[in-house]
Write a protein that holds these residues in place. Structure first.
Motif, PDB file in Angstrom:
ATOM      1  N   ARG A 386       6.795 -11.830 -14.712  1.00  0.00           N
ATOM      2  CA  ARG A 386       8.209 -11.704 -13.860  1.00  0.00           C
ATOM      3  C   ARG A 386       9.265 -11.787 -15.131  1.00  0.00           C
ATOM      4  NH1 ARG A 386       8.588 -16.211  -9.629  1.00  0.00           N
ATOM      5  NH2 ARG A 386       7.182 -17.254 -11.068  1.00  0.00           N
ATOM      6  N   ARG A 389      11.561  -6.870 -17.400  1.00  0.00           N
ATOM      7  CA  ARG A 389      11.706  -5.897 -16.353  1.00  0.00           C
ATOM      8  C   ARG A 389      10.515  -4.806 -16.245  1.00  0.00           C
ATOM      9  NH1 ARG A 389      17.621  -4.562 -17.915  1.00  0.00           N
ATOM     10  NH2 ARG A 389      16.525  -4.449 -20.011  1.00  0.00           N
ATOM     11  N   PRO A 390      10.028  -4.461 -15.250  1.00  0.00           N
ATOM     12  CA  PRO A 390       9.021  -3.432 -15.122  1.00  0.00           C
ATOM     13  C   PRO A 390       9.192  -2.163 -15.976  1.00  0.00           C
ATOM     14  CG  PRO A 390       9.290  -4.474 -13.078  1.00  0.00           C
ATOM     15  CD  PRO A 390      10.530  -4.808 -13.824  1.00  0.00           C
ATOM     16  N   GLN A 391      10.465  -1.657 -16.033  1.00  0.00           N
ATOM     17  CA  GLN A 391      10.768  -0.599 -16.685  1.00  0.00           C
ATOM     18  C   GLN A 391      11.018  -0.585 -18.207  1.00  0.00           C
ATOM     19  OE1 GLN A 391      12.768  -2.262 -14.416  1.00  0.00           O
ATOM     20  NE2 GLN A 391      14.977  -2.406 -15.031  1.00  0.00           N
ATOM     21  N   ASP A 392      11.054  -1.805 -18.518  1.00  0.00           N
ATOM     22  CA  ASP A 392      11.076  -2.222 -20.199  1.00  0.00           C
ATOM     23  C   ASP A 392       9.515  -2.477 -20.651  1.00  0.00           C
ATOM     24  OD1 ASP A 392      13.729  -1.568 -19.701  1.00  0.00           O
ATOM     25  OD2 ASP A 392      14.463  -3.566 -20.100  1.00  0.00           O
ATOM     26  N   TYR A 393       8.697  -2.892 -19.774  1.00  0.00           N
ATOM     27  CA  TYR A 393       7.332  -3.659 -19.992  1.00  0.00           C
ATOM     28  C   TYR A 393       6.662  -2.730 -21.173  1.00  0.00           C
ATOM     29  CZ  TYR A 393       2.945  -5.760 -19.726  1.00  0.00           C
ATOM     30  OH  TYR A 393       1.719  -6.459 -20.059  1.00  0.00           O
ATOM     31  N   ASN A 421      15.894 -11.874 -23.319  1.00  0.00           N
ATOM     32  CA  ASN A 421      14.539 -11.970 -23.411  1.00  0.00           C
ATOM     33  C   ASN A 421      13.925 -13.201 -23.105  1.00  0.00           C
ATOM     34  OD1 ASN A 421      12.970 -13.017 -25.917  1.00  0.00           O
ATOM     35  ND2 ASN A 421      15.028 -12.492 -26.644  1.00  0.00           N
TER      36      ASN A 421
END
Length: 522
Positions: A386, A389-393, A421
């Motif tokens: 969590r 962000r999923p798009q940045d992982y 961050n």
């Protein structure tokens, strides 16, 4: 088979039953808290714990070197980091905390609802209520931090209150304050209200003073570091730190008027359910003492609401009071009360009106199985913590891995990093100037932390939506170099686009690493 053999078999059966119930509760709690590592607060608290035992892990870091408020947690748990990686350390802490919470919950639930398997039902109801009806964002089952261990003592102390074992309760609440002074301190207040409301049969105060003194002495290792946060500090600095801490950083936990409306509405419905259950349950005996404890947490929250009104005339003084988390314990206690009294009432119907009782129990079981199952899908399906962000992982993990492994980046390097961050230190093992998540606890460091964030990301705008710049790429290279010199940071981690006129060491499609030494500027 003689009578002794029969008794031994019965005792063995009860123990096995208890172990199975604790195991099932542990599974429920695991589903509730099994977010991918690291969870939201784990880099904060485990980072502190690791640094406590190994100062060479990210040396000379502003946040990690700031005052340690949860020293008992860091001392008693952080030593495992000498042998375990941060990820393994997190899982060991989670499993330990969930196991202890499951054991403590089974004891508390059995005290009020002494029927087989119903402690599992109450645990399932509880996690559903914690998940959906939080007002101030408080949680119990989740990542590893000091309050998880503190709540084990709170649950055991509540069991002691329900059983009228007051001396044991004060000692257990002191143990909670040992790990987390606010959790334990508010539990003592709520326990005191329960004692007062228990009527003339309550023990005299003078008969409990040894246990009260013992609980107070037990809490000192948690209390003294908390007092030291403002001890000897200029009152003007303390006021400034309080305003930053309460209004700028943690209003979503501390300021009643800042809580989202939907959370207030859900919590209000739960409060109404609690009041209805109080009408259905006896005001004396175990259920009455549980009601007294929950009433104590409601009283604490009511004082917090009154302090919230003080903001209108004296916001600085209100901030100095609101920083004590007045809404923390009520967020936990109302769901506990509803779960226990609700299942207690259903259990009472099983004896009086079996058909109604069985029907209600079946409905509750179906609802909680569905809800806990949906939690399991939510928790176990994602591979992205969590904190990211999923798009940045993938891009974030890639650039952090490069920093951690690159021979070009020394172990004592300090970075300017993205403001929001959570996990730079966790993944890289390197120091950063400041980040939004890692707010220190002592007054001087809070003010310094705010000045650092404002110096890097502040726009000077009075509009909250325009208060922060989204990226340091909005600055000129000379301005970024000046920031590096100001904060003794030799490196920058920021967005790849637009590119900067600095020496780029590495980049992927989202993030880039630059050096900030003047002779490397292009």
């Amino acid at each position: 088979m003689d009578q002794r053999d029969s008794e031994d078999l019965a005792i063995g059966h009860r123990r096995r039953q208890a172990m199975v119930e604790i195991a099932l509760i542990f599974i429920i709690f695991s589903i509730q808290g099994a977010w991918p590592v690291p969870d939201v607060n784990e880099p904060y608290y485990l980072g502190k714990a690791i640094h406590f035992w190994n100062p060479d892990w990210i040396p000379h870091d502003f946040f990690l070197d700031s005052s340690d408020t949860h020293q008992v947690f860091y001392f008693s748990f952080g030593w495992l980091a000498l042998w375990l990686s941060p990820t393994v350390l997190a899982w060991v802490g989670r499993l330990t905390t969930w196991g202890l919470l499951a054991w403590a919950w089974r004891r508390l639930s059995w005290t009020l609802v002494p029927r087989r398997w119903l402690s599992v039902v109450t645990a399932a109801v509880l996690v559903c209520l914690w998940e959906t009806c939080s007002m101030a964002g408080e949680w119990v089952v989740g990542g590893v931090e000091a309050k998880g261990f503190a709540y084990v003592f709170v649950l055991l102390g509540m069991e002691a209150v329900v059983r009228e074992r007051w001396n044991r309760a004060w000692l257990l609440f002191g143990g909670a304050a040992l790990f987390h002074v606010l959790v334990g301190g508010w539990a003592v207040v709520a326990g005191g209200v329960a004692w007062w409301l228990s009527g003339p049969q309550r023990p005299k105060l003078r008969s409990m003073w040894p246990a009260l003194l013992g609980g107070g002495l037990l809490s000192l290792p948690g209390l003294i570091p908390a007092i030291g946060l403002t001890w000897g500090v200029d009152p003007a600095i303390v006021r400034q730190a309080d305003i930053i801490y309460v209004y700028q950083r943690l209003a979503h936990h501390l300021v009643f008027s800042s809580f989202p409306r939907v959370q207030l509405e859900r919590f209000g419905v739960l409060l109404v359910v609690w009041l209805v259950l109080c009408r259905l349950a006896p005001r004396n005996g175990p259920t009455g003492r549980l009601q007294g404890f929950v009433a104590g947490t409601i009283a604490i929250a009511s004082v917090g609401m009154a302090i919230n009104l003080l903001m209108l005339v004296d916001p600085a003084r209100a901030a100095g009071l609101l920083r004590f988390y007045w809404f923390r314990l009520v967020d936990v206690a109302i769901p506990i009360g509803v779960a226990l009294l609700g299942v207690w009432w259903i259990g009472a119907q099983l004896g009086k009106r079996p058909l109604l009782g069985k029907g209600l129990l079946a409905v509750v079981s179906v609802v909680v199985v569905f809800q806990v199952g949906s939690l399991g899908v939510t928790r176990l399906s994602p591979s992205v913590p969590r904190t990211i962000r999923p798009q940045d992982y993938d891009a974030w993990c890639d650039v952090c891995k490069w920093i951690a492994e690159s021979p070009e980046i020394p172990s004592d390097a300090r970075f300017l990093t993205p403001r929001l961050n959570h996990t730079f230190q966790w993944y890289t093992g390197r120091s950063e100037v400041a980040s939004w998540k890692n707010i220190p606890q002592d007054a001087n460091s809070i003010v310094e932390w705010w000045d650092r964030l404002d110096g890097m990301y502040g726009t000077g705008s009075c509009n909250p939506e325009e208060r922060w710049r989204c990226s340091l790429t909005r600055l000129e290279p000379e301005q970024i170099m000046a920031l590096g010199k100001r904060y003794d940071a030799g490196y920058l981690l920021t967005s790849t686009y637009p590119p900067l006129g600095l020496k780029m060491l590495y980049h992927n499609y989202l993030y880039a690493v630059y050096r900030l030494e003047p002779d490397d500027a292009q």
